[in-house]
Design a protein around this motif. Sequence first.
Motif, PDB file in Angstrom:
ATOM      1  N   LYS A  82       0.854  -1.185   0.000  1.00 42.75           N
ATOM      2  CA  LYS A  82       0.000   0.000   0.000  1.00 42.75           C
ATOM      3  C   LYS A  82       0.891   1.236   0.000  1.00 42.75           C
ATOM      4  N   GLU A  83       0.712   2.086  -0.991  1.00 42.27           N
ATOM      5  CA  GLU A  83       1.512   3.310  -1.033  1.00 42.27           C
ATOM      6  C   GLU A  83       0.995   4.299  -0.001  1.00 42.27           C
ATOM      7  N   GLU A  84       1.906   4.832   0.781  1.00 44.70           N
ATOM      8  CA  GLU A  84       1.576   5.769   1.857  1.00 44.70           C
ATOM      9  C   GLU A  84       2.007   7.189   1.454  1.00 44.70           C
ATOM     10  N   PRO A  85       1.613   8.193   2.254  1.00 39.45           N
ATOM     11  CA  PRO A  85       2.090   9.555   1.975  1.00 39.45           C
ATOM     12  C   PRO A  85       3.612   9.650   2.041  1.00 39.45           C
ATOM     13  N   ILE A  86       4.175  10.625   1.352  1.00 41.58           N
ATOM     14  CA  ILE A  86       5.623  10.849   1.350  1.00 41.58           C
ATOM     15  C   ILE A  86       6.123  11.005   2.782  1.00 41.58           C
ATOM     16  N   ILE A 143      19.654  12.127  10.388  1.00 41.79           N
ATOM     17  CA  ILE A 143      18.681  11.181  10.937  1.00 41.79           C
ATOM     18  C   ILE A 143      17.334  11.860  11.168  1.00 41.79           C
ATOM     19  N   ALA A 144      16.302  11.042  11.227  1.00 41.58           N
ATOM     20  CA  ALA A 144      14.951  11.484  11.567  1.00 41.58           C
ATOM     21  C   ALA A 144      14.308  10.356  12.368  1.00 41.58           C
ATOM     22  N   SER A 152       4.552   9.618  10.553  1.00 38.96           N
ATOM     23  CA  SER A 152       5.108  10.977  10.514  1.00 38.96           C
ATOM     24  C   SER A 152       6.536  10.941  11.046  1.00 38.96           C
ATOM     25  N   TRP A 153       7.341  11.905  10.593  1.00 41.94           N
ATOM     26  CA  TRP A 153       8.763  11.908  10.917  1.00 41.94           C
ATOM     27  C   TRP A 153       9.216  13.286  11.375  1.00 41.94           C
ATOM     28  N   THR A 154      10.130  13.273  12.339  1.00 42.19           N
ATOM     29  CA  THR A 154      10.748  14.506  12.829  1.00 42.19           C
ATOM     30  C   THR A 154      12.243  14.434  12.568  1.00 42.19           C
ATOM     31  N   LYS A 155      12.766  15.383  11.825  1.00 42.16           N
ATOM     32  CA  LYS A 155      14.204  15.394  11.555  1.00 42.16           C
ATOM     33  C   LYS A 155      14.944  15.916  12.783  1.00 42.16           C
TER      34      LYS A 155
END
Length: 503
Positions: A82-86, A143-144, A152-155
């Motif tokens: 399943k393709e997810e958001p970037i 890194i993130a 969701s990711w935090t750099k």
Amino acid sequence: MHKILLAVFLLIAVLTVEAQEIKEKYRPQFHFSPKANWMNDPNGMVYNNGVYHLFFQYYPDDKIWGPMHWGHATSKDMVSWKEEPIALYPDSLGYIFSGSAVVDVQNTSGFGKDGKAPLVAIFTHHNPILEKQKTGKHEYQSIAYSLDDGKSWTKYSGNPVLPNPGITDFRDPKVSWYAPQKKWIMTLATKDRITFYSSPNLKTWTRESEFGADAGAHGGVWECPDLFPIMHNGKQVWVLIVNINPGGPNKGSAGQYFLGDFDGKDFKAYSKETKWLDFGADNYAAVTFGNTGDRHVLLGWMSNWQYANQVPTDPWRSANTIARDLGLKSVDKEIYLISVPVKELDALSTPGFSQKSMQVKGQVDLTEKAKNATGLFRLDFDTKNNADFAIVLANQSGNELVIGYDKAANQYYIDRSKSGKTDFEKGFGEKHTAPRLAKSTTISLTLIADAASVELFADAGLTVMTDIFFPDYAMTKLYVKSVSGITIDNLKYSGIRPSMVLN
């Protein structure tokens, strides 16, 4: 009036469907491909909480290479994606180039909260401004982290965590936990060799050693490395994968590997000779999933930099190989890395047929037995004759893709010279060869065919070839040929149903 409107509506519907089929006739049906636009290297492949995460080099604004992002897809079985958001976007430090991801179980990074282990991505920042200034320091590692299973990711505010010491190509960190010394090991591609770094916390890194200046193939830059151990005959053997572009065995991009020992500081190869991961033209940047225990599963980018920007697909470009289980096998006194399709692929099988003691003298047509309108299938067979033979995929327009064995040369081959559209790049329509490494008298083959690719696993994965192709119509015809004649002892054919769902 209503009948006329209905007829017009049906005509529009038919034309729309036909246009969609024409537009996406090369769309892989059980290999991951993005819905639209450009994809290359698989990145950050990691297993966590029952989900396989696949991140990948992605340019969302065009179907040719551009400013790199990390695209994202998830799967519970490495077959249906399943393709997810970037996941990660370019920023002031640069584009988001290749890298890896880990589950920081012990929270060495300090990013975890409330007892939840963070996912940590380690990637290369590629700075186009510094690149133009020709400082030689335009790539560095950052890194993130994610606390919601990759949604969701935090750099990290302290990026980059590993500055560039002045090496032009300084990228593609593959990070894993080295338990004996309780530290993280980063395997990094540094121009024409590999450099190893270590860290207690994913934030501060110490250079340990380098490998490869005088080993392996050096026809191009070294990229996308991987390092992991596999038990073989009671001994731990370390596998170092190094992708290279150009310089592959059949031109362009390819993956090589080394076997040896690793002590947390130095990698010492048993041999400095080149061994190839895949002899086909279309398995590049192949690395393994993290956090899978003793199981090592490889996935590669199913293309080649010789023509990746020119392949005739729309509205997307590129797909990944099927996932492959890795192991080791000894032939005489030499050890080789083997790869076979993951068992999860069996879930896509549809009824087929099997036959024992099939005599092939001239040509045997399997088309009617297969009854396959899609051209998606898996074929397994073995033969003790060791004479020349060929498996031919064909269609009504005369396209042919030929996969076979040449006894005199002791080679397997894939010939895509007449496979359909080949004129987009002068070197595409060629015959690719691979040595037969097995010494046994029995040849065993597994062939996996999708709409626009074949993957050959010979002799239990000792020799592997991956090639893409672009036929005018689905390859629904199937033949086995042998001039001198062979006996196929056991043949099994099954269809493969599509797994890709494009929303």
